[in-house]
Design a protein around this motif. Structure first.
Motif, PDB file in Angstrom:
ATOM      1  N   MET B   1      40.131  34.350 -22.409  1.00 47.10           N
ATOM      2  CA  MET B   1      40.488  34.676 -21.250  1.00 47.10           C
ATOM      3  C   MET B   1      42.172  34.809 -20.978  1.00 47.10           C
ATOM      4  O   MET B   1      42.836  34.099 -21.072  1.00 47.10           O
ATOM      5  N   GLN B   2      42.502  35.900 -20.457  1.00 45.81           N
ATOM      6  CA  GLN B   2      43.765  36.128 -20.332  1.00 45.81           C
ATOM      7  C   GLN B   2      44.582  34.973 -19.366  1.00 45.81           C
ATOM      8  O   GLN B   2      44.056  35.185 -18.037  1.00 45.81           O
ATOM      9  N   GLY B   3      45.269  34.240 -19.768  1.00 48.46           N
ATOM     10  CA  GLY B   3      46.136  33.489 -18.982  1.00 48.46           C
ATOM     11  C   GLY B   3      45.354  32.283 -18.533  1.00 48.46           C
ATOM     12  O   GLY B   3      45.800  31.366 -17.690  1.00 48.46           O
ATOM     13  N   PHE B   4      44.139  31.844 -18.819  1.00 48.11           N
ATOM     14  CA  PHE B   4      43.204  30.887 -18.335  1.00 48.11           C
ATOM     15  C   PHE B   4      43.516  29.533 -19.156  1.00 48.11           C
ATOM     16  O   PHE B   4      43.540  29.931 -20.234  1.00 48.11           O
ATOM     17  N   LYS B   5      44.145  28.645 -18.290  1.00 49.97           N
ATOM     18  CA  LYS B   5      44.351  27.465 -19.069  1.00 49.97           C
ATOM     19  C   LYS B   5      43.197  26.537 -19.539  1.00 49.97           C
ATOM     20  O   LYS B   5      42.361  26.311 -18.537  1.00 49.97           O
ATOM     21  N   HIS B   6      43.037  26.222 -20.764  1.00 47.97           N
ATOM     22  CA  HIS B   6      41.857  25.342 -21.263  1.00 47.97           C
ATOM     23  C   HIS B   6      42.611  23.725 -21.087  1.00 47.97           C
ATOM     24  O   HIS B   6      43.426  23.658 -21.014  1.00 47.97           O
ATOM     25  N   HIS B   7      41.440  23.306 -20.618  1.00 47.51           N
ATOM     26  CA  HIS B   7      41.763  21.906 -20.550  1.00 47.51           C
ATOM     27  C   HIS B   7      40.178  20.929 -20.811  1.00 47.51           C
ATOM     28  O   HIS B   7      39.337  21.712 -20.974  1.00 47.51           O
ATOM     29  N   ALA B   8      40.424  19.800 -20.881  1.00 53.66           N
ATOM     30  CA  ALA B   8      39.335  18.974 -21.569  1.00 53.66           C
ATOM     31  C   ALA B   8      37.940  19.158 -21.020  1.00 53.66           C
ATOM     32  O   ALA B   8      37.139  18.873 -21.856  1.00 53.66           O
ATOM     33  N   MET B   9      37.857  19.334 -19.733  1.00 57.39           N
ATOM     34  CA  MET B   9      36.436  19.245 -19.403  1.00 57.39           C
ATOM     35  C   MET B   9      35.712  20.921 -19.357  1.00 57.39           C
ATOM     36  O   MET B   9      34.638  20.871 -19.084  1.00 57.39           O
ATOM     37  N   LEU B  10      36.578  21.948 -19.902  1.00 58.18           N
ATOM     38  CA  LEU B  10      35.951  23.163 -20.068  1.00 58.18           C
ATOM     39  C   LEU B  10      35.174  23.118 -21.189  1.00 58.18           C
ATOM     40  O   LEU B  10      35.751  22.707 -22.301  1.00 58.18           O
ATOM     41  N   PRO B  11      34.066  23.970 -21.338  1.00 58.10           N
ATOM     42  CA  PRO B  11      33.236  24.147 -22.370  1.00 58.10           C
ATOM     43  C   PRO B  11      34.140  24.845 -23.533  1.00 58.10           C
ATOM     44  O   PRO B  11      34.792  25.698 -23.209  1.00 58.10           O
ATOM     45  N   PRO B  96      27.210  28.170 -23.147  1.00 59.41           N
ATOM     46  CA  PRO B  96      28.122  27.065 -23.737  1.00 59.41           C
ATOM     47  C   PRO B  96      28.200  25.850 -23.386  1.00 59.41           C
ATOM     48  O   PRO B  96      28.217  24.591 -23.452  1.00 59.41           O
ATOM     49  N   THR B  97      27.898  25.770 -21.846  1.00 63.06           N
ATOM     50  CA  THR B  97      27.870  24.458 -20.896  1.00 63.06           C
ATOM     51  C   THR B  97      26.652  23.721 -21.334  1.00 63.06           C
ATOM     52  O   THR B  97      26.761  22.636 -21.598  1.00 63.06           O
ATOM     53  N   GLU B  98      25.462  24.246 -21.497  1.00 65.69           N
ATOM     54  CA  GLU B  98      24.380  23.648 -21.588  1.00 65.69           C
ATOM     55  C   GLU B  98      24.299  23.122 -22.909  1.00 65.69           C
ATOM     56  O   GLU B  98      23.913  22.023 -23.328  1.00 65.69           O
ATOM     57  N   ARG B  99      24.860  23.742 -24.031  1.00 64.22           N
ATOM     58  CA  ARG B  99      25.053  23.311 -25.268  1.00 64.22           C
ATOM     59  C   ARG B  99      25.882  22.091 -25.321  1.00 64.22           C
ATOM     60  O   ARG B  99      25.689  21.281 -26.375  1.00 64.22           O
ATOM     61  N   GLN B 100      26.821  22.031 -24.636  1.00 63.70           N
ATOM     62  CA  GLN B 100      27.863  20.772 -24.781  1.00 63.70           C
ATOM     63  C   GLN B 100      27.736  19.872 -23.807  1.00 63.70           C
ATOM     64  O   GLN B 100      28.386  18.743 -23.448  1.00 63.70           O
ATOM     65  N   LEU B 101      26.488  20.046 -22.816  1.00 64.39           N
ATOM     66  CA  LEU B 101      26.584  19.206 -21.559  1.00 64.39           C
ATOM     67  C   LEU B 101      26.500  17.640 -21.977  1.00 64.39           C
ATOM     68  O   LEU B 101      27.234  17.209 -21.110  1.00 64.39           O
ATOM     69  N   THR B 148      20.659  16.928 -14.759  1.00 62.68           N
ATOM     70  CA  THR B 148      20.427  15.688 -15.409  1.00 62.68           C
ATOM     71  C   THR B 148      21.171  14.583 -15.036  1.00 62.68           C
ATOM     72  O   THR B 148      21.805  14.678 -13.807  1.00 62.68           O
ATOM     73  N   ALA B 149      21.187  13.282 -15.444  1.00 64.00           N
ATOM     74  CA  ALA B 149      21.876  12.191 -14.756  1.00 64.00           C
ATOM     75  C   ALA B 149      23.474  12.508 -14.879  1.00 64.00           C
ATOM     76  O   ALA B 149      23.742  12.888 -16.105  1.00 64.00           O
ATOM     77  N   ASP B 150      24.257  11.968 -13.781  1.00 62.97           N
ATOM     78  CA  ASP B 150      25.465  12.276 -13.935  1.00 62.97           C
ATOM     79  C   ASP B 150      25.911  13.619 -14.114  1.00 62.97           C
ATOM     80  O   ASP B 150      26.915  13.761 -14.793  1.00 62.97           O
ATOM     81  N   ASP B 151      25.246  14.577 -13.739  1.00 58.42           N
ATOM     82  CA  ASP B 151      25.486  15.893 -14.098  1.00 58.42           C
ATOM     83  C   ASP B 151      26.670  16.772 -13.773  1.00 58.42           C
ATOM     84  O   ASP B 151      27.193  16.411 -12.455  1.00 58.42           O
ATOM     85  N   ILE B 152      27.411  17.226 -14.333  1.00 55.31           N
ATOM     86  CA  ILE B 152      28.512  17.941 -14.150  1.00 55.31           C
ATOM     87  C   ILE B 152      28.450  19.572 -14.200  1.00 55.31           C
ATOM     88  O   ILE B 152      29.302  20.427 -14.185  1.00 55.31           O
ATOM     89  N   ALA B 153      27.393  19.957 -14.780  1.00 61.34           N
ATOM     90  CA  ALA B 153      27.086  21.586 -15.070  1.00 61.34           C
ATOM     91  C   ALA B 153      27.479  22.270 -14.193  1.00 61.34           C
ATOM     92  O   ALA B 153      28.414  23.435 -14.366  1.00 61.34           O
ATOM     93  N   ALA B 154      27.165  22.225 -12.890  1.00 53.84           N
ATOM     94  CA  ALA B 154      27.459  23.207 -11.831  1.00 53.84           C
ATOM     95  C   ALA B 154      29.040  23.330 -11.846  1.00 53.84           C
ATOM     96  O   ALA B 154      29.583  24.426 -11.524  1.00 53.84           O
ATOM     97  N   GLY B 155      29.843  22.343 -11.970  1.00 54.09           N
ATOM     98  CA  GLY B 155      31.161  22.408 -11.996  1.00 54.09           C
ATOM     99  C   GLY B 155      31.780  23.130 -13.072  1.00 54.09           C
ATOM    100  O   GLY B 155      32.777  24.070 -13.044  1.00 54.09           O
ATOM    101  N   ALA B 156      31.461  22.759 -14.247  1.00 48.83           N
ATOM    102  CA  ALA B 156      31.895  23.453 -15.611  1.00 48.83           C
ATOM    103  C   ALA B 156      31.458  24.878 -15.744  1.00 48.83           C
ATOM    104  O   ALA B 156      32.279  25.623 -15.843  1.00 48.83           O
TER     105      ALA B 156
END
Lengths: 139, 376
Positions: B1-11, B96-101, B148-156
């Motif tokens: 993605m052009q110019g999109f900054k990767h960070h630790a919470m992104l899949p 990719p989110t589900e794979r690394q959830l 799932t428990a403590d889910d963050i999927a919707a955010g990622a």
């Protein structure tokens, strides 16, 4: 085969042996279809589905071309093989099985239109009609 | 993605996952720049003249445009493809989110233990009906579903998804809407230095962080009804080195003290609510403001002509932005007055940003709508 027969004869041990950090039996799944009635775009709903499939096929073909391009460029850069050797390639049994599994997942992805319809018409959580959603937000 | 900054919470993405996202970007860019403008051309050259020949006048409003445009084969194809591109957008991010959830959830838990900002969830909070009725933007499960428990999927999923949605136009940290509203404040109120800030309907806190960075001494809060987006927002903010307190609350009635904020904000949130919730939210904003405190809401443009209004409302009818259709005619100032403001405390303004044509999904003209309120 023999291991399976053995376990059928013997009852399983009462205490399961401790395993380190067992992964959950089923990894969490995220829904693939959004709640809410899908609009019909064409006079015949079959056209909607065919367009869905066609665009998804476009996507998968694009992905495949990208991947092929990556492979060919890497091979070329490393002088591993020529394009002619790709033309002559025949998969072995393991490779063929891997390909079959990937192909099945691919077909599933492309034909998800049908699964979505199934979910909408037979799922337990049937979506509200557009009018019902309107009346909720308009209340 | 052009110019999109990767960070630790992104899949992370595999080759094919990335390639799918790239395709969705290419498809949407094509639809916006090469196909969508065609709908306006078809309307001007074919649909409107046919309507005039039959009725002796042009379509009076967007409803009349809708009746004839939805019968046009070119519009039908664009609309169906636009819809499919939105579905594919989520699919390409969900894979990719589900794979690394499980790993992402672990990461969020670890970050949470050492966090500077607080995260306060309320499992008893009733998710509003207008939020549950249909999945907003077609994001499967919406912003509130825990898979799932403590889910963050919707955010990622949302973080990467909204960047794809605008073809990267939302910026390196999806901060376009925050930056737009901040630019408005810098221009209109250059001396305004809020000490306590609240962002309502903050989702993953992408706009919230803009305010925390712009006013580093301020105490910044973000609220939303969705737990998974808030868990993600919290971990994301911490991983980006920004302290924000997130809590799961309905903006119609929060547990913050009266008069406790200098600035209450929302970024493209109001049109996802409902007719009865809107004045309640605006009234709650006023309650939370100290005397002289400011309320600012950034809203999407609604179009100028009947045809533009019809096109702008594509998302209302095709992308589960159901309440959005009413926002075309809703007078935000009147709604604020219903909520408890006096008329001289509120006003609206148009604010025009610079955007690339490939990022304009429905029109070539784009001016944000801003609702500004000051408690006197």
């Amino acid at each position: 085969m023999s291991a399976r027969k053995k376990s059928q004869r013997k009852p399983p041990p009462r205490k399961t042996p401790r395993r380190k950090a067992a992964a959950p039996a089923t990894p969490p799944r995220i829904a693939r279809v959004a709640k809410g009635k899908k609009p019909q775009y064409f006079s015949d709903p079959a056209i909607d589905k065919l367009l869905w499939m066609t665009i998804t096929l476009m996507e998968e073909l694009s992905v495949t071309r990208d991947r092929l391009d990556a492979v060919e460029r890497l091979l070329d850069r490393k002088r591993v093989l020529s394009r002619q050797s790709i033309e002559r390639y025949v998969p072995d049994a393991k490779t063929a099985a891997d390909r079959a599994a990937r192909r099945a997942a691919y077909v599933d992805r492309v034909l998800r239109a049908l699964q979505a319809e199934l979910e909408e018409t037979t799922g337990s959580d049937a979506p509200l009609t557009a009018e019902e959603v309107v009346s909720i937000v308009d209340s | 993605m052009q110019g999109f900054k990767h960070h630790a919470m992104l899949p992370e993405t595999t080759h094919d996952e990335q390639s799918r996202q790239d395709f969705v970007g290419a498809l949407r860019g094509h639809l916006s720049s090469r196909v969508m403008p065609g709908a306006y051309k078809v309307y001007a050259s074919k649909v409107e003249p046919a309507f005039k020949a039959k009725h002796g006048r042009a379509p009076a409003d967007q409803e009349e445009v809708r009746k004839v445009m939805t019968q046009d084969p070119f519009y039908q194809f664009w609309s169906a493809m636009q819809r499919r591109s939105q579905e594919m957008l989520w699919e390409s991010v969900i894979d990719p989110t589900e794979r690394q959830l499980p790993d992402l959830i672990d990461k969020a838990r670890k970050i949470g233990r050492k966090a500077r900002g607080k995260l306060r969830l309320d499992p008893k909070l009733e998710i509003p009906r207008y939020h549950r009725a249909a999945d907003i933007h077609l994001q499967p499960g919406g912003y509130h579903t825990d898979f799932t428990a403590d889910d963050i999927a919707a955010g990622a999923v949302y973080d990467k998804g909204i960047n794809l949605y605008m073809g990267g136009g939302l910026g390196a940290e999806n901060d376009l809407t925050g930056n737009t509203l901040l630019a408005y404040v810098r221009e209109k109120h250059p001396d305004f230095k809020p000490k306590r800030i609240l962002d309502i309907g903050c989702a993953i806190g992408n706009s919230t962080l803009v305010w925390a960075r712009a006013f580093p001494k301020a105490e910044v809060h973000g609220i939303d009804v969705g737990a998974p987006v808030l868990r993600y927002a919290h971990a994301r903010a911490e991983t980006l080195g920004v302290k924000v307190d997130f809590s799961q609350q309905n903006a119609e009635r929060t547990d913050f003290a009266e008069g406790s904020f200098d600035l209450v904000l929302s970024h493209i949130t109001l049109h996802e609510t409902s007719r009865s919730a809107l004045p309640r939210i605006l009234g709650e904003c006023r309650r939370l403001l100290r005397k002289g405190g400011m309320m600012l809401h950034l809203e999407i443009p609604r179009g100028r002509t009947a045809m533009e209004k019809f096109m702008h409302n594509w998302e209302a009818y095709n992308n589960n932005e159901t309440f959005s259709r009413f926002m075309t005619d809703i007078d935000l100032v009147a709604e604020a007055v219903k909520g408890g403001y006096s008329k001289d405390e509120v006003k609206t303004a148009d604010f025009v940003p610079q955007l690339d044509v490939a990022q304009m999904n429905y029109t070539e003209y784009f001016a944000w709508k801003i609702l500004e309120g000051v408690r006197r």
